[in-house]
Motif scaffolding. Structure first.
Motif, PDB file in Angstrom:
ATOM      1  N   UNK A  84       6.479  22.830 -34.997  1.00  0.00           N
ATOM      2  CA  UNK A  84       6.969  23.284 -33.692  1.00  0.00           C
ATOM      3  C   UNK A  84       6.515  22.307 -32.616  1.00  0.00           C
ATOM      4  N   UNK A  85       7.479  21.851 -31.817  1.00  0.00           N
ATOM      5  CA  UNK A  85       7.183  20.884 -30.753  1.00  0.00           C
ATOM      6  C   UNK A  85       6.982  21.636 -29.434  1.00  0.00           C
ATOM      7  N   UNK A  86       5.810  21.465 -28.819  1.00  0.00           N
ATOM      8  CA  UNK A  86       5.505  22.188 -27.571  1.00  0.00           C
ATOM      9  C   UNK A  86       5.906  21.396 -26.327  1.00  0.00           C
ATOM     10  N   UNK A  87       6.493  20.228 -26.502  1.00  0.00           N
ATOM     11  CA  UNK A  87       6.966  19.426 -25.361  1.00  0.00           C
ATOM     12  C   UNK A  87       8.489  19.345 -25.441  1.00  0.00           C
ATOM     13  N   UNK A  88       9.120  18.736 -24.423  1.00  0.00           N
ATOM     14  CA  UNK A  88      10.559  18.478 -24.581  1.00  0.00           C
ATOM     15  C   UNK A  88      10.775  17.452 -25.691  1.00  0.00           C
ATOM     16  N   UNK A  89      12.012  17.383 -26.200  1.00  0.00           N
ATOM     17  CA  UNK A  89      12.384  16.290 -27.109  1.00  0.00           C
ATOM     18  C   UNK A  89      13.374  15.419 -26.337  1.00  0.00           C
ATOM     19  N   UNK A 148      12.134  23.813 -31.608  1.00  0.00           N
ATOM     20  CA  UNK A 148      12.054  23.268 -30.251  1.00  0.00           C
ATOM     21  C   UNK A 148      12.054  24.441 -29.286  1.00  0.00           C
ATOM     22  N   UNK A 149      11.707  24.142 -28.005  1.00  0.00           N
ATOM     23  CA  UNK A 149      11.712  25.205 -27.006  1.00  0.00           C
ATOM     24  C   UNK A 149      13.124  25.634 -26.599  1.00  0.00           C
ATOM     25  N   UNK A 150      14.002  24.645 -26.411  1.00  0.00           N
ATOM     26  CA  UNK A 150      15.307  24.991 -25.808  1.00  0.00           C
ATOM     27  C   UNK A 150      16.463  24.388 -26.608  1.00  0.00           C
ATOM     28  N   UNK A 151      17.654  24.906 -26.302  1.00  0.00           N
ATOM     29  CA  UNK A 151      18.874  24.373 -26.925  1.00  0.00           C
ATOM     30  C   UNK A 151      19.068  22.912 -26.530  1.00  0.00           C
ATOM     31  N   UNK A 152      18.617  22.537 -25.323  1.00  0.00           N
ATOM     32  CA  UNK A 152      18.784  21.145 -24.875  1.00  0.00           C
ATOM     33  C   UNK A 152      17.928  20.205 -25.732  1.00  0.00           C
ATOM     34  N   UNK A 153      16.704  20.606 -26.053  1.00  0.00           N
ATOM     35  CA  UNK A 153      15.848  19.780 -26.919  1.00  0.00           C
ATOM     36  C   UNK A 153      16.476  19.645 -28.310  1.00  0.00           C
ATOM     37  N   UNK A 178      19.585  19.858 -29.039  1.00  0.00           N
ATOM     38  CA  UNK A 178      20.769  18.989 -28.936  1.00  0.00           C
ATOM     39  C   UNK A 178      20.361  17.504 -29.001  1.00  0.00           C
ATOM     40  N   UNK A 179      19.279  17.159 -28.324  1.00  0.00           N
ATOM     41  CA  UNK A 179      18.822  15.757 -28.345  1.00  0.00           C
ATOM     42  C   UNK A 179      18.464  15.331 -29.773  1.00  0.00           C
ATOM     43  N   UNK A 237      15.989  23.334 -41.504  1.00  0.00           N
ATOM     44  CA  UNK A 237      16.561  24.094 -40.392  1.00  0.00           C
ATOM     45  C   UNK A 237      15.973  23.550 -39.093  1.00  0.00           C
ATOM     46  N   UNK A 238      16.819  23.256 -38.117  1.00  0.00           N
ATOM     47  CA  UNK A 238      16.342  22.888 -36.775  1.00  0.00           C
ATOM     48  C   UNK A 238      16.882  23.942 -35.819  1.00  0.00           C
ATOM     49  N   UNK A 239      15.999  24.460 -34.979  1.00  0.00           N
ATOM     50  CA  UNK A 239      16.414  25.599 -34.156  1.00  0.00           C
ATOM     51  C   UNK A 239      15.557  25.698 -32.904  1.00  0.00           C
ATOM     52  N   UNK A 240      16.104  26.289 -31.856  1.00  0.00           N
ATOM     53  CA  UNK A 240      15.317  26.558 -30.648  1.00  0.00           C
ATOM     54  C   UNK A 240      14.607  27.903 -30.803  1.00  0.00           C
ATOM     55  N   UNK A 241      13.303  27.895 -30.554  1.00  0.00           N
ATOM     56  CA  UNK A 241      12.487  29.126 -30.569  1.00  0.00           C
ATOM     57  C   UNK A 241      11.700  29.114 -29.256  1.00  0.00           C
ATOM     58  N   UNK A 242      12.237  29.669 -28.165  1.00  0.00           N
ATOM     59  CA  UNK A 242      11.518  29.570 -26.886  1.00  0.00           C
ATOM     60  C   UNK A 242      10.203  30.347 -26.911  1.00  0.00           C
ATOM     61  N   UNK A 243       9.111  29.636 -26.705  1.00  0.00           N
ATOM     62  CA  UNK A 243       7.791  30.298 -26.754  1.00  0.00           C
ATOM     63  C   UNK A 243       7.635  31.203 -25.531  1.00  0.00           C
ATOM     64  N   UNK A 244       6.778  32.205 -25.661  1.00  0.00           N
ATOM     65  CA  UNK A 244       6.614  33.139 -24.541  1.00  0.00           C
ATOM     66  C   UNK A 244       5.163  33.604 -24.435  1.00  0.00           C
TER      67      UNK A 244
END
Ligand code: F6P
Length: 464
Positions: free
Chosen positions: A155-160, A187-192, A194-195, A226-233
């Protein structure tokens, strides 16, 4: 249930009954308590000479902490060097601050290899390994090279970054291949996401297919994952309770008395250039300039604990901020009012919760941020009957979820100044409406949901 083995640069051993600081620590601890397991990483200690070969372990119930000290050279090349002078600025879209050094890259590979070599003999066949953050991207591939066949997630805690930015790194291809050694990459977001997918498709000759549970199945470098966005909270319910009980704590009362009726704007950030602090101070200055009716009626409390203090960019930033705060205060202060209260120290979560609750505005304006949990914490700490307003950078991952905040572009200081004016004059009905929508999102997507979604995805590996 499989045992969970968490690997992260920092390990936060917590005594029973005490609260862990930070989202990663809270989430990881809760997951480990459920499954039992190992939390493996750096102890935070730097020793003279080489990195010691044997880790120290401590057992708390079903949880084992295994920690390694780092030798001075490893600390400099792996942590200060490649992690924080190469990957950190690059992943935060700051090529101008990115230094490229073969020596640091070798140190990064060496420490990752060392972590893998120490960890591999501790693993049992049906363990699930969950590696965290940019410090340890190669760790999974190095474990695989040692014959480890366990399910492994990252899990990446920064942007990609976008591929054009990532390619500034001479070893960009290796790094993406490292990521593909895991079974799940989060990743945190769908944008990360996507990159990452763009790089896989356009630069690595890979393929992707949507997965029915969310995210995409990636085929690249001979692997399927599997690559997926999992927004941490955050632990929303617990923090709501903490804020309510600490609204009148000793610290909260002292802050309230010191304000003598003035409204409070609060910012809480590690002292890091990604957080946009110089621009934030300029925005506050522009606000006092454009809206003089607020002079002597509003105080801005910026809490900024120093971090990565040996890295030159952080030393420069610290100097710059002290100067900026001094300049604004020199320009606007009255004998009974200091506009910016700028503190280079940290506070515990309970004290901060009491501070957040009495702030009319939460000012969270990073230039780029993976998620930004402070934005979420500010919302959870509000009194629903009289909530403050979150002013949030569009470049924080949190802005994808917290759409009812006042969303700003931190590069445009006049825009942030206008948002402060709007927040401070917003009618209570609108504040309540926005807060109700925000807190509903945070109750739904809390830290438990993040952990469970990720662990469920990892349990289903391998992906075909
Ligand atoms: O944002 C990424 C992150 O690893 C966070 O999880 C953490 O708050 C911070 O960076 C840690 O910084 P450091 O370990 O360098 O103090």
């Amino acid at each position: 249930m499989s045992r969970l083995v968490v690997v992260s640069n920092r390990v936060a051993p917590v005594e029973e009954g005490k609260q862990a600081a930070g989202g990663l620590a809270v989430a990881v601890l809760a997951a480990l308590k459920r499954t039992g397991g190992i939390w493996f990483g750096w102890s935070g200690t730097v020793v003279d000479g080489d990195t010691p070969q044997t880790p120290a372990s401590a057992v708390h119930g079903r949880l084992t902490y295994t920690m390694l000290d780092l030798g001075r050279r490893d600390f400099e090349e792996y942590y200060n060097g490649f992690a924080n002078q190469t990957l950190w600025p690059l992943f935060h879209f700051r090529p101008g601050l990115t230094s490229i050094s073969r020596r640091n890259r070798a140190g990064y590979e060496r420490v990752n290899g060392f972590f893998a070599a120490v960890l591999a003999p501790m693993l049992k066949p049906d363990d699930m390994v969950w590696v965290h953050d940019y410090h340890l991207i190669p760790c999974g591939r190095k474990l695989r090279a040692l014959g480890c066949r366990q399910r492994m997630g990252f899990f990446l805690h920064t942007p990609f970054p976008a591929p054009e930015v990532l390619k500034i790194l001479p070893n960009h291809r290796d790094l993406v291949e490292d990521l593909c050694a895991y079974d799940v990459v989060g990743f945190h977001t769908a944008a990360d996401l996507r990159c990452f997918v763009n790089y896989v498709l356009l630069d690595a000759g890979g393929m992707v297919d949507p997965h029915p549970d969310g995210g995409v199945v990636v085929r690249a470098f001979g692997r399927t994952l599997l690559a997926r966005a999992f927004p941490i909270s955050i632990d929303t319910a617990a923090l709501e309770r903490t804020a309510e009980t600490n609204a009148r704590s000793r610290h909260a009362e002292r802050l309230r008395e010191s304000l003598v009726g003035r409204r409070l704007i609060i910012g809480v950030d590690r002292l890091d250039y990604s957080k946009g602090l110089p621009q934030r101070f300029e925005a506050f200055e522009a606000f006092l300039e454009s809206y003089p009716e607020h002079r002597n009626r509003v105080s801005f409390l910026q809490i900024a604990p120093p971090t990565r203090e040996e890295v030159p960019e952080y030393i420069t930033l610290r100097r710059e901020l002290s100067e900026k705060a001094g300049r604004v205060n020199g320009r606007f202060a009255e004998f009974d009012w200091v506009p910016i209260r700028y503190l280079n120290k940290s506070f515990g979560q309970r004290v901060l919760a009491g501070f957040h609750r009495q702030a009319a505005v939460g000012l969270v304006t990073p230039m780029r941020d993976g998620m930004n949990l402070v934005a979420k914490e500010y919302v959870a700490c509000q009194n629903p009957q009289d909530p403050g307003v979150l002013v949030l950078s569009e470049f924080a991952g949190a802005a994808q979820e917290l759409t009812e905040a006042l969303i700003v572009n931190p590069y445009e200081v006049e825009g942030v100044a206008d948002a402060l004016q709007r927040a401070l004059t917003m009618p209570v009905e609108e504040r309540r409406e926005r807060h109700a929508a925000l807190i509903a999102t945070l109750r739904r997507n809390d830290i438990g949901a993040w952990r469970e979604t990720y662990v469920r995805a990892l349990t289903k590996a391998p992906y075909q």
